[in-house]
Write an enzyme that holds these catalytic residues in place. Structure first.
Site, mmCIF file in Angstrom:
data_model
loop_
_atom_site.group_PDB
_atom_site.id
_atom_site.type_symbol
_atom_site.label_atom_id
_atom_site.label_comp_id
_atom_site.label_asym_id
_atom_site.label_seq_id
_atom_site.Cartn_x
_atom_site.Cartn_y
_atom_site.Cartn_z
ATOM 1 N N ALA A 174 4.185 7.638 2.118
ATOM 2 C CA ALA A 174 3.226 7.999 1.284
ATOM 3 C C ALA A 174 1.831 8.166 2.042
ATOM 4 O O ALA A 174 1.857 7.505 3.146
ATOM 5 C CB ALA A 174 3.173 6.773 0.157
ATOM 6 N N GLY A 227 8.019 6.204 2.563
ATOM 7 C CA GLY A 227 8.319 7.249 1.437
ATOM 8 C C GLY A 227 8.866 8.313 1.890
ATOM 9 O O GLY A 227 9.757 9.157 1.242
ATOM 10 N N GLU A 230 12.264 7.097 1.918
ATOM 11 C CA GLU A 230 12.818 7.137 0.371
ATOM 12 C C GLU A 230 13.046 8.478 -0.292
ATOM 13 O O GLU A 230 13.967 8.618 -0.919
ATOM 14 C CB GLU A 230 11.760 6.368 -0.084
ATOM 15 C CG GLU A 230 11.649 5.011 0.179
ATOM 16 C CD GLU A 230 10.561 4.323 -0.289
ATOM 17 O OE1 GLU A 230 9.448 4.846 -0.049
ATOM 18 O OE2 GLU A 230 10.611 3.234 -1.059
ATOM 19 N N GLU A 240 6.575 -0.256 5.604
ATOM 20 C CA GLU A 240 5.485 -0.718 4.471
ATOM 21 C C GLU A 240 4.915 -2.307 4.890
ATOM 22 O O GLU A 240 3.904 -2.454 4.763
ATOM 23 C CB GLU A 240 5.910 -0.615 3.266
ATOM 24 C CG GLU A 240 6.187 0.780 2.742
ATOM 25 C CD GLU A 240 7.530 1.422 2.954
ATOM 26 O OE1 GLU A 240 8.254 0.782 3.566
ATOM 27 O OE2 GLU A 240 7.966 2.323 2.361
HETATM 28 N N1 CAA Z 1 -0.621 8.583 5.521
HETATM 29 C C1 CAA Z 1 -1.615 9.313 5.957
HETATM 30 N N2 CAA Z 1 -1.763 9.656 7.028
HETATM 31 C C2 CAA Z 1 -0.996 9.753 7.912
HETATM 32 C C3 CAA Z 1 0.285 8.838 7.591
HETATM 33 C C4 CAA Z 1 0.295 8.176 6.459
HETATM 34 N N3 CAA Z 1 1.606 7.555 6.015
HETATM 35 N N4 CAA Z 1 1.125 8.700 8.872
HETATM 36 C C5 CAA Z 1 0.464 9.405 9.786
HETATM 37 N N5 CAA Z 1 -0.984 10.021 9.233
HETATM 38 C C6 CAA Z 1 -2.010 10.708 9.929
HETATM 39 C C7 CAA Z 1 -2.453 9.753 10.918
HETATM 40 O O1 CAA Z 1 -3.437 9.181 10.098
HETATM 41 C C8 CAA Z 1 -3.307 10.756 11.866
HETATM 42 O O2 CAA Z 1 -4.140 11.326 11.196
HETATM 43 P P1 CAA Z 1 -5.553 11.445 11.848
HETATM 44 O O3 CAA Z 1 -5.430 12.453 13.291
HETATM 45 O O4 CAA Z 1 -6.668 12.221 11.002
HETATM 46 O O5 CAA Z 1 -5.898 10.095 12.484
HETATM 47 C C9 CAA Z 1 -1.962 11.925 11.721
HETATM 48 O O6 CAA Z 1 -1.119 11.673 10.716
HETATM 49 C C10 CAA Z 1 -1.003 11.625 13.251
HETATM 50 O O7 CAA Z 1 -0.683 10.371 13.237
HETATM 51 P P2 CAA Z 1 -0.657 9.415 14.566
HETATM 52 O O8 CAA Z 1 -1.909 9.655 15.394
HETATM 53 O O9 CAA Z 1 -0.594 8.139 13.920
HETATM 54 O O10 CAA Z 1 0.547 9.690 15.170
HETATM 55 P P3 CAA Z 1 1.466 8.991 16.057
HETATM 56 O O11 CAA Z 1 2.617 9.999 16.529
HETATM 57 O O12 CAA Z 1 0.551 8.354 17.224
HETATM 58 O O13 CAA Z 1 2.279 7.969 15.315
HETATM 59 C C11 CAA Z 1 3.607 7.290 13.429
HETATM 60 C C12 CAA Z 1 3.269 8.332 14.320
HETATM 61 C C13 CAA Z 1 4.114 6.164 14.061
HETATM 62 C C14 CAA Z 1 4.486 8.045 12.319
HETATM 63 C C15 CAA Z 1 2.345 6.608 12.808
HETATM 64 O O14 CAA Z 1 1.456 7.757 12.262
HETATM 65 C C16 CAA Z 1 2.488 5.787 11.766
HETATM 66 O O15 CAA Z 1 2.874 4.717 11.839
HETATM 67 N N6 CAA Z 1 2.318 6.279 10.391
HETATM 68 C C17 CAA Z 1 2.222 5.655 9.216
HETATM 69 C C18 CAA Z 1 3.807 5.250 8.791
HETATM 70 C C19 CAA Z 1 3.905 4.291 7.482
HETATM 71 O O16 CAA Z 1 3.198 3.139 7.732
HETATM 72 N N7 CAA Z 1 4.459 4.734 6.294
HETATM 73 C C20 CAA Z 1 4.685 4.128 5.136
HETATM 74 C C21 CAA Z 1 3.428 4.386 4.528
HETATM 75 S S1 CAA Z 1 3.567 3.431 2.941
HETATM 76 C C22 CAA Z 1 4.690 4.001 1.861
HETATM 77 O O17 CAA Z 1 5.363 5.092 2.128
HETATM 78 C C23 CAA Z 1 4.747 3.487 0.340
HETATM 79 C C24 CAA Z 1 5.975 3.807 -0.118
HETATM 80 O O18 CAA Z 1 7.108 3.080 -0.050
HETATM 81 C C25 CAA Z 1 6.109 4.835 -1.279
#
Ligand code: CAA
Length: 257
Positions: free
Chosen positions: A65, A108, A111, A131
């Protein structure tokens, strides 16, 4: 119909939805979810479509998400707005949906893949429910669908530590139906989609419904439900055609009735 965050194509009787927010690793924001909803609803109504494939990019199916979009929500905005409730369309679609996952399928994203009927994974796929690392828990079915798919031990491991699981481990655990080389992912998923779309549509819809019933009901009720559906298919022209074609040693020509 033109979309901002997804690309939509049709390949014969297969609808393809490609998540397309590369700048955010396909993070699932409200616009993307509403566009997926709209594309799926269109395919669901389209008699020319028998199966849908949902995919992302080489780097990410979806990284979850959209954290930037939801981070400032208050409890009442989250609860009353029920922004995750809008994702449920994916699980409500009656036609079969295949998830073709390469790269990150996190939170998400994992999911969303699990709402589809089965997952074909590239060897690069990474699944996880991270998460907990951002102070919450899965909110789009992760604790339920992952647990049903891989059992309590691995679900607890993934949900509590937030670690990622590679494609091979995911296949061993039963989350993924098959693993293919990344370069072949979409072609393989479209091939599976085409095979499904060539079947009798009423039979495919009932097969999906019957398998899903296994997660909702007792064994005895599930078997009874399956048998009712099985017998009801004898009312279709496609059952007559399918069985006649077998006996006559030819390919069936299903007409979805
Ligand atoms: N939401 C918003 N933006 C996201 C994102 C997310 N879930 N995941 C990645 N991005 C964005 C980053 O912020 C970044 O944007 P900027 O360049 O503007 O900073 C861009 O995508 C590239 O990401 P990274 O620089 O972090 O890329 P990376 O290769 O170094 O890392 C990753 C990749 C490990 C996937 C890392 O991006 C990450 O950990 N993302 C979040 C994963 C996460 O926590 N997901 C769960 C979200 S909560 C949820 O999903 C709730 C639910 O159950 C419904």
């Amino acid at each position: 119909m033109s979309y901002e965050t997804i690309e939509v194509e049709t390949h014969d009787r297969v609808g393809l939805i490609r998540l397309n927010r590369p700048q955010a690793l396909n993070a699932l924001n409200a616009l993307l979810i509403s566009e997926v909803d709209c594309a799926l609803t269109g395919f669901e109504k389209d008699d020319g479509i028998g199966c849908v494939v949902v995919t992302g990019s080489e780097k990410a199916f979806a990284a979850g998400a959209d954290i930037k979009e939801m981070k400032d929500k208050s409890f009442s905005e989250a609860f009353l707005g029920d922004f995750i409730g809008r994702w449920d369309t994916v699980a409500r679609v009656r036609k079969p949906i295949v998830a073709a996952v390469a790269g990150f399928a996190l939170g998400g994203g994992c999911e969303l893949a699990m709402m589809c009927d089965f997952i074909i994974a590239a060897d690069t796929a990474q699944f996880g429910q991270p998460e907990i690392k951002i102070g919450v828990i899965p909110g789009a079915g992760g604790t339920q669908r992952l647990t049903r798919a891989v059992g309590k031990a691995k679900a607890m491991d993934l949900v509590l530590t937030g670690r990622m699981m590679g494609a091979e481990e995911a296949e061993r655990a039963g989350l993924v139906a098959r693993v293919v080389p990344a370069a072949d992912l979409v072609a393989e998923a479209l091939k599976a989609g085409a095979a499904i779309a060539a079947m009798s549509l009423p039979a495919a819809l009932m097969a999906k419904e019957a398998v899903n019933a296994a997660f909702e009901t007792t064994l005895i009720e599930g078997v009874r439900y399956e048998r009712r559906l099985f017998y009801s298919l004898f009312a279709t022209e496609d059952q007559k055609e399918g069985m006649a074609a077998f006996v006559e040693k030819r390919k069936p020509a299903f007409r979805n009735r």
